[in-house]
Design a protein around this motif. Sequence first.
Motif, PDB file in Angstrom:
ATOM      1  N   ASN A   1       0.836  -1.211   0.000  1.00  0.00           N
ATOM      2  CA  ASN A   1       0.000   0.000   0.000  1.00  0.00           C
ATOM      3  C   ASN A   1       0.869   1.260   0.000  1.00  0.00           C
ATOM      4  O   ASN A   1       0.550   2.253  -0.655  1.00  0.00           O
ATOM      5  CB  ASN A   1      -0.931   0.004   1.210  1.00  0.00           C
ATOM      6  CG  ASN A   1      -2.113  -0.925   1.037  1.00  0.00           C
ATOM      7  OD1 ASN A   1      -2.462  -1.298  -0.080  1.00  0.00           O
ATOM      8  ND2 ASN A   1      -2.740  -1.314   2.133  1.00  0.00           N
ATOM      9  N   LEU A   2       1.963   1.211   0.742  1.00  0.00           N
ATOM     10  CA  LEU A   2       2.893   2.340   0.762  1.00  0.00           C
ATOM     11  C   LEU A   2       3.539   2.522  -0.608  1.00  0.00           C
ATOM     12  O   LEU A   2       3.596   3.640  -1.142  1.00  0.00           O
ATOM     13  CB  LEU A   2       3.973   2.096   1.817  1.00  0.00           C
ATOM     14  CG  LEU A   2       5.212   2.997   1.769  1.00  0.00           C
ATOM     15  CD1 LEU A   2       4.841   4.461   1.988  1.00  0.00           C
ATOM     16  CD2 LEU A   2       6.252   2.553   2.792  1.00  0.00           C
ATOM     17  N   LEU A   3       3.994   1.427  -1.202  1.00  0.00           N
ATOM     18  CA  LEU A   3       4.690   1.509  -2.488  1.00  0.00           C
ATOM     19  C   LEU A   3       3.769   1.915  -3.628  1.00  0.00           C
ATOM     20  O   LEU A   3       4.236   2.350  -4.684  1.00  0.00           O
ATOM     21  CB  LEU A   3       5.366   0.171  -2.806  1.00  0.00           C
ATOM     22  CG  LEU A   3       6.529  -0.226  -1.899  1.00  0.00           C
ATOM     23  CD1 LEU A   3       7.062  -1.598  -2.266  1.00  0.00           C
ATOM     24  CD2 LEU A   3       7.645   0.812  -1.949  1.00  0.00           C
ATOM     25  N   ALA A   4       2.462   1.792  -3.437  1.00  0.00           N
ATOM     26  CA  ALA A   4       1.509   2.180  -4.476  1.00  0.00           C
ATOM     27  C   ALA A   4       1.252   3.683  -4.514  1.00  0.00           C
ATOM     28  O   ALA A   4       0.640   4.178  -5.460  1.00  0.00           O
ATOM     29  CB  ALA A   4       0.187   1.450  -4.271  1.00  0.00           C
ATOM     30  N   LEU A   5       1.730   4.419  -3.521  1.00  0.00           N
ATOM     31  CA  LEU A   5       1.500   5.860  -3.469  1.00  0.00           C
ATOM     32  C   LEU A   5       2.344   6.574  -4.525  1.00  0.00           C
ATOM     33  O   LEU A   5       3.339   6.026  -5.019  1.00  0.00           O
ATOM     34  CB  LEU A   5       1.828   6.384  -2.070  1.00  0.00           C
ATOM     35  CG  LEU A   5       0.908   5.864  -0.959  1.00  0.00           C
ATOM     36  CD1 LEU A   5       1.393   6.333   0.401  1.00  0.00           C
ATOM     37  CD2 LEU A   5      -0.541   6.301  -1.187  1.00  0.00           C
ATOM     38  N   PRO A   6       1.979   7.800  -4.873  1.00  0.00           N
ATOM     39  CA  PRO A   6       2.675   8.492  -5.970  1.00  0.00           C
ATOM     40  C   PRO A   6       4.196   8.530  -5.830  1.00  0.00           C
ATOM     41  O   PRO A   6       4.911   8.229  -6.790  1.00  0.00           O
ATOM     42  CB  PRO A   6       2.059   9.899  -5.936  1.00  0.00           C
ATOM     43  CG  PRO A   6       0.673   9.663  -5.435  1.00  0.00           C
ATOM     44  CD  PRO A   6       0.800   8.562  -4.413  1.00  0.00           C
TER      45      PRO A   6
ATOM     46  N   PRO B   1       6.712   7.214  -2.894  1.00  0.00           N
ATOM     47  CA  PRO B   1       7.077   6.714  -1.569  1.00  0.00           C
ATOM     48  C   PRO B   1       8.579   6.756  -1.273  1.00  0.00           C
ATOM     49  O   PRO B   1       8.995   6.450  -0.156  1.00  0.00           O
ATOM     50  CB  PRO B   1       6.592   5.267  -1.613  1.00  0.00           C
ATOM     51  CG  PRO B   1       6.801   4.881  -3.050  1.00  0.00           C
ATOM     52  CD  PRO B   1       6.512   6.126  -3.861  1.00  0.00           C
ATOM     53  N   ALA B   2       9.398   7.129  -2.268  1.00  0.00           N
ATOM     54  CA  ALA B   2      10.851   7.002  -2.111  1.00  0.00           C
ATOM     55  C   ALA B   2      11.406   7.748  -0.895  1.00  0.00           C
ATOM     56  O   ALA B   2      12.190   7.176  -0.129  1.00  0.00           O
ATOM     57  CB  ALA B   2      11.559   7.445  -3.391  1.00  0.00           C
ATOM     58  N   PRO B   3      11.041   9.028  -0.667  1.00  0.00           N
ATOM     59  CA  PRO B   3      11.586   9.711   0.513  1.00  0.00           C
ATOM     60  C   PRO B   3      11.184   9.042   1.820  1.00  0.00           C
ATOM     61  O   PRO B   3      11.986   8.957   2.759  1.00  0.00           O
ATOM     62  CB  PRO B   3      10.994  11.125   0.408  1.00  0.00           C
ATOM     63  CG  PRO B   3      10.658  11.296  -1.041  1.00  0.00           C
ATOM     64  CD  PRO B   3      10.227   9.938  -1.503  1.00  0.00           C
ATOM     65  N   THR B   4       9.971   8.533   1.887  1.00  0.00           N
ATOM     66  CA  THR B   4       9.508   7.875   3.105  1.00  0.00           C
ATOM     67  C   THR B   4      10.220   6.549   3.314  1.00  0.00           C
ATOM     68  O   THR B   4      10.607   6.207   4.435  1.00  0.00           O
ATOM     69  CB  THR B   4       7.984   7.652   3.048  1.00  0.00           C
ATOM     70  OG1 THR B   4       7.333   8.919   2.998  1.00  0.00           O
ATOM     71  CG2 THR B   4       7.491   6.890   4.268  1.00  0.00           C
ATOM     72  N   VAL B   5      10.423   5.792   2.233  1.00  0.00           N
ATOM     73  CA  VAL B   5      11.146   4.522   2.356  1.00  0.00           C
ATOM     74  C   VAL B   5      12.579   4.777   2.812  1.00  0.00           C
ATOM     75  O   VAL B   5      13.135   4.032   3.629  1.00  0.00           O
ATOM     76  CB  VAL B   5      11.112   3.753   1.020  1.00  0.00           C
ATOM     77  CG1 VAL B   5      11.991   2.501   1.096  1.00  0.00           C
ATOM     78  CG2 VAL B   5       9.679   3.361   0.671  1.00  0.00           C
ATOM     79  N   ALA B   6      13.175   5.846   2.307  1.00  0.00           N
ATOM     80  CA  ALA B   6      14.528   6.204   2.759  1.00  0.00           C
ATOM     81  C   ALA B   6      14.518   6.544   4.249  1.00  0.00           C
ATOM     82  O   ALA B   6      15.452   6.185   4.988  1.00  0.00           O
ATOM     83  CB  ALA B   6      15.045   7.387   1.952  1.00  0.00           C
ATOM     84  N   ARG B   7      13.481   7.234   4.689  1.00  0.00           N
ATOM     85  CA  ARG B   7      13.350   7.567   6.115  1.00  0.00           C
ATOM     86  C   ARG B   7      13.175   6.291   6.947  1.00  0.00           C
ATOM     87  O   ARG B   7      13.721   6.188   8.047  1.00  0.00           O
ATOM     88  CB  ARG B   7      12.152   8.499   6.307  1.00  0.00           C
ATOM     89  CG  ARG B   7      11.968   9.015   7.726  1.00  0.00           C
ATOM     90  CD  ARG B   7      13.026   9.996   8.106  1.00  0.00           C
ATOM     91  NE  ARG B   7      12.815  10.556   9.433  1.00  0.00           N
ATOM     92  CZ  ARG B   7      13.785  11.060  10.193  1.00  0.00           C
ATOM     93  NH1 ARG B   7      15.033  11.090   9.735  1.00  0.00           N
ATOM     94  NH2 ARG B   7      13.526  11.545  11.389  1.00  0.00           N
ATOM     95  N   MET B   8      12.445   5.333   6.429  1.00  0.00           N
ATOM     96  CA  MET B   8      12.268   4.061   7.131  1.00  0.00           C
ATOM     97  C   MET B   8      13.612   3.361   7.318  1.00  0.00           C
ATOM     98  O   MET B   8      13.873   2.778   8.380  1.00  0.00           O
ATOM     99  CB  MET B   8      11.312   3.162   6.346  1.00  0.00           C
ATOM    100  CG  MET B   8       9.867   3.641   6.358  1.00  0.00           C
ATOM    101  SD  MET B   8       8.828   2.739   5.170  1.00  0.00           S
ATOM    102  CE  MET B   8       8.829   1.082   5.872  1.00  0.00           C
TER     103      MET B   8
END
Length: 393
Positions: free
Chosen positions: A210-215, A217-224
């Motif tokens: 669901n996260l990866l389907a968002l427009p 998500p790259a900055p958030t995945v990097a934050r994770m």
Amino acid sequence: MAETLPPAAWTQRADCAQLVEALGAVNMRWVGGAVRDTLLDLPVKDVDAATTHLPEEVIALCKAASIRTVPTGIDHGTVTAILPEGPVEVTTLRKDVTTDGRRATVAFAQEWQEDAARRDFTINALYAHPETLEISDYFGGMGDLSARRVRFIGDAHERIREDHLRILRYFRFQARFGAALDEQAEAACEELAGTLKGLSRERVAMELLNLLALPDPAPTVARMRQLGVLQVILPESGKHELSRLQTLVAAEARESIAPDPIRRLAALLPSLRPVVVTVAARLRLSRAHKERLVCAAERGPADAADPRALAYREGMECAVDRLLLADADTAQLHGWIAPQLPLKGGEIVQRGVQAGPEVARILCTVEDRWVAEGFPDRARVEALLDEALSSRS
């Protein structure tokens, strides 16, 4: 003066008005994503309602109003009203009794604020009166919406200990709505990242996709990854893979191709078949998704040299995945339909070749040249067959 929900198409639905009349406006509120997204002027997909009625009462009142219901989650207080313009989930007010990080035991409540207190984020705990559209905001969700801040209700550590999946939900909502970072939320996610190991693989996979389907998500995945969360759920993903995800998101936008969570998951994994097979099994992905990840993992530098040959060999979906992952142009595939080789094995037998492996070998030889030459017409295929047969003598 209390704030009100701006007019929206879903609030003016005749079938929603029928539901309000059946349950009584004093006994229900619109809640959750529909309220939040309307306030943000975003499209509303699902409409949810909260009510003081018990589930059995909801069913009886709807039946009296000729509204069909389905007990989709009746053990947790949820009944779905089947309406002409779309279903509405109606859930009895609840409060948590016990939690263990994976599931909660709930009891029905009578106070709106009790129900709000058990929700995860302040922006999801906004209630709207079904007639006046007046908003009830018990935990500062309106201010957080304005600041684009995703904030847990109450103590972030406590809320995550109640349900460990809230870590991943936090990042998904951060990717979708967030701008300002909430320090308490970030610290809690970092400290309790290890608790994600106790969750079912299916729940983790659902939130990750669901996260990866968002427009974007790259900055958030990097934050994770920075906070140690990604390493728990996807330890195979390193800095190189994060960079590839960023490149892929840009390539999808450039090529006007819709975001795809499986393609983006492929970007986050090394190009190694054993690795992606292991990840697919761990996340309990479907066979189709596993096969797609495997095909993407087998990408190589030659893919971009002949996109149509790639699509012919691997299928259109895999070809698009590989080209985008390589940051290559997909223009040659736009509107293209892979042709069929205009040659059958029986024709080769008719030319004097005994049925068996030799026919298959000749057919493959002709097909390889046909693909390499850009799928020429039948006349050229016959010439290629003549050459293949003459080379046998």
